[in-house]
Design a protein around this motif. Structure first.
Motif, PDB file in Angstrom:
ATOM      1  N   ALA A  48       0.804  -1.230   0.000  1.00  0.00           N
ATOM      2  CA  ALA A  48       0.000   0.000   0.000  1.00  0.00           C
ATOM      3  C   ALA A  48       0.834   1.277   0.000  1.00  0.00           C
ATOM      4  O   ALA A  48       0.371   2.309  -0.484  1.00  0.00           O
ATOM      5  CB  ALA A  48      -0.935  -0.002   1.209  1.00  0.00           C
ATOM      6  N   LYS A  49       2.056   1.212   0.528  1.00  0.00           N
ATOM      7  CA  LYS A  49       2.775   2.484   0.630  1.00  0.00           C
ATOM      8  C   LYS A  49       3.189   3.051  -0.723  1.00  0.00           C
ATOM      9  O   LYS A  49       3.461   4.236  -0.839  1.00  0.00           O
ATOM     10  CB  LYS A  49       3.964   2.378   1.577  1.00  0.00           C
ATOM     11  N   ALA A  50       3.209   2.215  -1.765  1.00  0.00           N
ATOM     12  CA  ALA A  50       3.572   2.722  -3.096  1.00  0.00           C
ATOM     13  C   ALA A  50       2.539   3.720  -3.600  1.00  0.00           C
ATOM     14  O   ALA A  50       2.881   4.725  -4.228  1.00  0.00           O
ATOM     15  CB  ALA A  50       3.710   1.565  -4.078  1.00  0.00           C
ATOM     16  N   ASN A  51       1.275   3.433  -3.329  1.00  0.00           N
ATOM     17  CA  ASN A  51       0.193   4.320  -3.759  1.00  0.00           C
ATOM     18  C   ASN A  51      -1.073   3.903  -3.022  1.00  0.00           C
ATOM     19  O   ASN A  51      -1.624   2.838  -3.286  1.00  0.00           O
ATOM     20  CB  ASN A  51      -0.007   4.225  -5.279  1.00  0.00           C
ATOM     21  N   ALA A  52      -1.502   4.734  -2.088  1.00  0.00           N
ATOM     22  CA  ALA A  52      -2.664   4.386  -1.262  1.00  0.00           C
ATOM     23  C   ALA A  52      -3.909   5.161  -1.678  1.00  0.00           C
ATOM     24  O   ALA A  52      -4.846   5.309  -0.895  1.00  0.00           O
ATOM     25  CB  ALA A  52      -2.346   4.624   0.216  1.00  0.00           C
ATOM     26  N   ILE A 361       5.361  28.539 -23.320  1.00  0.00           N
ATOM     27  CA  ILE A 361       4.417  28.785 -22.227  1.00  0.00           C
ATOM     28  C   ILE A 361       3.070  28.134 -22.553  1.00  0.00           C
ATOM     29  O   ILE A 361       2.571  28.261 -23.666  1.00  0.00           O
ATOM     30  CB  ILE A 361       4.272  30.309 -21.987  1.00  0.00           C
ATOM     31  N   GLY A 362       2.519  27.410 -21.584  1.00  0.00           N
ATOM     32  CA  GLY A 362       1.220  26.759 -21.781  1.00  0.00           C
ATOM     33  C   GLY A 362       1.320  25.306 -22.219  1.00  0.00           C
ATOM     34  O   GLY A 362       0.318  24.588 -22.176  1.00  0.00           O
ATOM     35  N   ASP A 363       2.503  24.859 -22.636  1.00  0.00           N
ATOM     36  CA  ASP A 363       2.636  23.455 -23.057  1.00  0.00           C
ATOM     37  C   ASP A 363       2.424  22.512 -21.876  1.00  0.00           C
ATOM     38  O   ASP A 363       2.737  22.857 -20.729  1.00  0.00           O
ATOM     39  CB  ASP A 363       4.050  23.186 -23.618  1.00  0.00           C
ATOM     40  N   LEU A 364       1.942  21.328 -22.211  1.00  0.00           N
ATOM     41  CA  LEU A 364       1.813  20.280 -21.184  1.00  0.00           C
ATOM     42  C   LEU A 364       3.096  19.465 -21.139  1.00  0.00           C
ATOM     43  O   LEU A 364       3.527  18.931 -22.167  1.00  0.00           O
ATOM     44  CB  LEU A 364       0.661  19.331 -21.526  1.00  0.00           C
ATOM     45  N   VAL A 365       3.677  19.371 -19.968  1.00  0.00           N
ATOM     46  CA  VAL A 365       4.866  18.533 -19.788  1.00  0.00           C
ATOM     47  C   VAL A 365       4.468  17.376 -18.882  1.00  0.00           C
ATOM     48  O   VAL A 365       3.912  17.594 -17.798  1.00  0.00           O
ATOM     49  CB  VAL A 365       6.041  19.347 -19.204  1.00  0.00           C
ATOM     50  N   VAL A 366       4.717  16.170 -19.382  1.00  0.00           N
ATOM     51  CA  VAL A 366       4.191  14.971 -18.718  1.00  0.00           C
ATOM     52  C   VAL A 366       5.340  14.082 -18.249  1.00  0.00           C
ATOM     53  O   VAL A 366       6.241  13.755 -19.029  1.00  0.00           O
ATOM     54  CB  VAL A 366       3.276  14.184 -19.690  1.00  0.00           C
ATOM     55  N   PHE A 367       5.286  13.702 -16.991  1.00  0.00           N
ATOM     56  CA  PHE A 367       6.275  12.798 -16.386  1.00  0.00           C
ATOM     57  C   PHE A 367       5.659  11.414 -16.299  1.00  0.00           C
ATOM     58  O   PHE A 367       4.579  11.251 -15.728  1.00  0.00           O
ATOM     59  CB  PHE A 367       6.657  13.282 -14.983  1.00  0.00           C
ATOM     60  N   ASP A 368       6.380  10.456 -16.840  1.00  0.00           N
ATOM     61  CA  ASP A 368       5.854   9.086 -16.853  1.00  0.00           C
ATOM     62  C   ASP A 368       6.460   8.279 -15.703  1.00  0.00           C
ATOM     63  O   ASP A 368       7.431   8.714 -15.080  1.00  0.00           O
ATOM     64  CB  ASP A 368       6.184   8.442 -18.203  1.00  0.00           C
ATOM     65  N   ARG A 369       5.911   7.064 -15.462  1.00  0.00           N
ATOM     66  CA  ARG A 369       6.356   6.155 -14.379  1.00  0.00           C
ATOM     67  C   ARG A 369       6.181   6.814 -13.008  1.00  0.00           C
ATOM     68  O   ARG A 369       7.023   6.676 -12.139  1.00  0.00           O
ATOM     69  CB  ARG A 369       7.830   5.771 -14.520  1.00  0.00           C
ATOM     70  N   CYS A 370       5.099   7.544 -12.858  1.00  0.00           N
ATOM     71  CA  CYS A 370       4.873   8.272 -11.605  1.00  0.00           C
ATOM     72  C   CYS A 370       3.687   7.706 -10.834  1.00  0.00           C
ATOM     73  O   CYS A 370       3.025   8.421 -10.090  1.00  0.00           O
ATOM     74  CB  CYS A 370       4.657   9.757 -11.904  1.00  0.00           C
ATOM     75  N   GLY A 371       3.434   6.406 -10.987  1.00  0.00           N
ATOM     76  CA  GLY A 371       2.314   5.810 -10.257  1.00  0.00           C
ATOM     77  C   GLY A 371       2.669   5.401  -8.845  1.00  0.00           C
ATOM     78  O   GLY A 371       1.788   5.228  -8.005  1.00  0.00           O
ATOM     79  N   ALA A 372       3.962   5.193  -8.564  1.00  0.00           N
ATOM     80  CA  ALA A 372       4.376   4.718  -7.229  1.00  0.00           C
ATOM     81  C   ALA A 372       5.331   5.715  -6.579  1.00  0.00           C
ATOM     82  O   ALA A 372       6.165   6.320  -7.270  1.00  0.00           O
ATOM     83  CB  ALA A 372       5.074   3.357  -7.349  1.00  0.00           C
ATOM     84  N   TYR A 373       5.203   5.847  -5.285  1.00  0.00           N
ATOM     85  CA  TYR A 373       6.109   6.712  -4.504  1.00  0.00           C
ATOM     86  C   TYR A 373       6.202   8.112  -5.090  1.00  0.00           C
ATOM     87  O   TYR A 373       7.246   8.756  -5.008  1.00  0.00           O
ATOM     88  CB  TYR A 373       7.514   6.079  -4.404  1.00  0.00           C
ATOM     89  N   SER A 374       5.132   8.602  -5.700  1.00  0.00           N
ATOM     90  CA  SER A 374       5.180   9.935  -6.294  1.00  0.00           C
ATOM     91  C   SER A 374       4.310  10.851  -5.460  1.00  0.00           C
ATOM     92  O   SER A 374       4.823  11.477  -4.534  1.00  0.00           O
ATOM     93  CB  SER A 374       4.765   9.855  -7.758  1.00  0.00           C
ATOM     94  N   TYR A 375       2.992  10.862  -5.689  1.00  0.00           N
ATOM     95  CA  TYR A 375       2.112  11.588  -4.764  1.00  0.00           C
ATOM     96  C   TYR A 375       2.398  11.105  -3.335  1.00  0.00           C
ATOM     97  O   TYR A 375       2.509  11.888  -2.397  1.00  0.00           O
ATOM     98  CB  TYR A 375       0.655  11.297  -5.131  1.00  0.00           C
ATOM     99  N   ALA A 376       2.552   9.771  -3.206  1.00  0.00           N
ATOM    100  CA  ALA A 376       2.684   9.153  -1.878  1.00  0.00           C
ATOM    101  C   ALA A 376       3.970   9.532  -1.151  1.00  0.00           C
ATOM    102  O   ALA A 376       4.011   9.456   0.069  1.00  0.00           O
ATOM    103  CB  ALA A 376       2.604   7.633  -2.015  1.00  0.00           C
ATOM    104  N   ALA A 377       4.994   9.917  -1.868  1.00  0.00           N
ATOM    105  CA  ALA A 377       6.287  10.138  -1.200  1.00  0.00           C
ATOM    106  C   ALA A 377       6.801  11.555  -1.407  1.00  0.00           C
ATOM    107  O   ALA A 377       8.002  11.806  -1.424  1.00  0.00           O
ATOM    108  CB  ALA A 377       7.307   9.121  -1.725  1.00  0.00           C
TER     109      ALA A 377
END
Ligand SMILES: *Cc1c(COP(=O)(O)O)cnc(C)c1O
Length: 411
Positions: A48-52, A361-377
């Protein structure tokens, strides 16, 4: 993740950036592929700690046999979305009296005991509550394969009981009142991309379990093999072949089981976090400003390390490497950018000298592989920006699960 199938531009317009999106449909498909490659004596646990996130936690429930939790907070979150403590394993080097009591009183399946102090605390609590708590002894192995970039075992560390002291600890555990020893747990490291090292690590764990089980004449209900399955975050890294990996681990466990009658009925656990979800999350930001300064082009984003800490390299990387990043608003010719967040600290560097389609300015920049330990950490409250909303694609529908919240919400 395959975010081309999502209309990120309209999602970003509707929910504003920065934000997270997780693809649970793809995560579940991968979990099923792994499950299908494993023999029936191996159980999969989600860590669960990877993404709760609420939907992530609940959507994995029908897909795996159990949940690995690391705090009483995770216990509560999981119960709230329908998990039963009777399928949970609770590990962590420092569990408070209060956490032990909350877990034991709720009939936690297995407490992974990491010290004699903890064993005695758990015993006293179980006796007071009139319960018998099942435990695994968490052993910190004398060595761990070098291919595990992040190590919890094989070195002096706060995790588990050193292998050298494991017999002594087991001798006490098996006669401790209120406690029932049901097996052994080893989690020696993680983010390994080398299947042979994962197999070698499982062999090492089985050997430790075998010695303890024979010495104390146990018939273990479980051997928790840890896992440590890695994710290819960086250029040049290859994803592991899920089916081949599952087969290799499965064959090792089956061969061991066949030659060790005491393990005939044992369940062997793999507890996986990042492998289950890291590849199925993106962090989506917008370019707030562009600065050409001293020969470098800086794209300054509306999101950064406070939401997506691992991208800065400060979460377990020795040398900073760039996460996969794209300018999702443009195609064509790359040029080097410094991609930074809005925080007033030089460590808010999200990607260095990275080739991107020229960011405006205004472009979307997207970071991939951010499903684990990202928001959570991430240090979400650092500088008191809003927290990013989390959206989840599940059963073909995308929904806002955790909303954007102002820092004042937490005051
Ligand atoms: C964090 C943790 C895991 C999961 O690690 P991942 O790298 O996310 O797979 C598994 N077991 C224990 C005991 C942990 O602390």
């Amino acid at each position: 993740m395959d975010f081309a199938k999502l209309d990120l531009e309209s999602i970003a317009k509707e929910h504003k950036t920065p934000l997270y999106v997780y693809d649970m449909d793809a995560a579940i498909a991968q979990a099923r592929a792994l499950r299908a490659s494993l023999p029936s004596c191996i159980d999969l646990l989600y860590c669960a700690k990877a993404n709760a996130n609420k939907v992530v936690l609940s959507a994995f429930k029908p897909e795996v046999a159990g949940l690995d939790i690391s705090s009483a907070g995770e216990l509560d979150l999981a119960i709230a979305v329908g998990w039963s403590p009777s399928v949970m394993s609770f590990a962590g080097p420092g569990k408070s009296e209060d956490e032990l009591e909350r877990a034991i009183s709720k009939d936690l399946h297995v407490l992974s005991v990491e010290s004699l102090t903890e064993l005695r605390r758990a015993s006293a609590i179980a006796i007071r509550l009139g319960k018998t708590q099942s435990i695994t002894l968490r052993v910190n192995p004398a060595s761990a394969p070098k291919e595990f970039p992040m190590k919890m075992g094989g070195l002096p560390s706060q995790f588990g009981i050193p292998e050298e002291q494991a017999e002594e600890a087991m001798a006490e555990a098996v006669k401790t009142p209120g406690i029932k020893v049901i097996g052994v747990h080893v989690f020696s490291g993680t983010n390994c991309l080398e299947p042979s090292a994962i197999v070698e690590n499982a062999r090492g764990t089985l050997a430790i379990a075998e010695r303890l089980v024979e010495k104390f004449a146990l018939t273990p209900e479980i051997v928790n093999l840890g896992g440590g399955f890695g994710v290819p975050y960086f250029p040049g890294q290859q994803p592991m072949d899920v089916a081949a990996l599952g087969k290799a681990v499965g064959e090792t466990v089956l061969a061991f089981q066949e030659s060790h009658p005491r393990f005939a009925k044992t369940r062997f656990l793999l507890e996986l976090g990042r492998f289950m979800i890291a590849e199925f999350g993106v962090y989506v930001t917008r370019v707030l400003d562009v600065k050409e300064t001293r020969g470098k082009r800086f794209a300054i984003l509306d999101g950064g390390m406070h939401h997506c800490f691992p991208a800065t390299g400060n979460f377990g990387q020795v040398i900073k490497k760039n996460f996969p990043v794209v300018n999702a608003s443009r195609t064509g010719g790359g040029e080097p950018h410094e991609v930074v967040g809005p925080l007033c600290t030089p460590i808010d560097s999200m990607a260095r000298a990275i080739e991107l389609s020229r960011a405006e300015i205004g472009d979307l920049v997207v970071f991939d592989r951010c499903g684990a330990y990202s928001y959570a950490a991430s240090p979400l409250l650092f500088l008191s920006h809003d927290t990013p909303p989390e959206l989840v694609l599940h059963e073909g529908k995308i929904a806002l699960v955790r909303p954007r919240r102002p820092a004042s919400y937490f005051q």
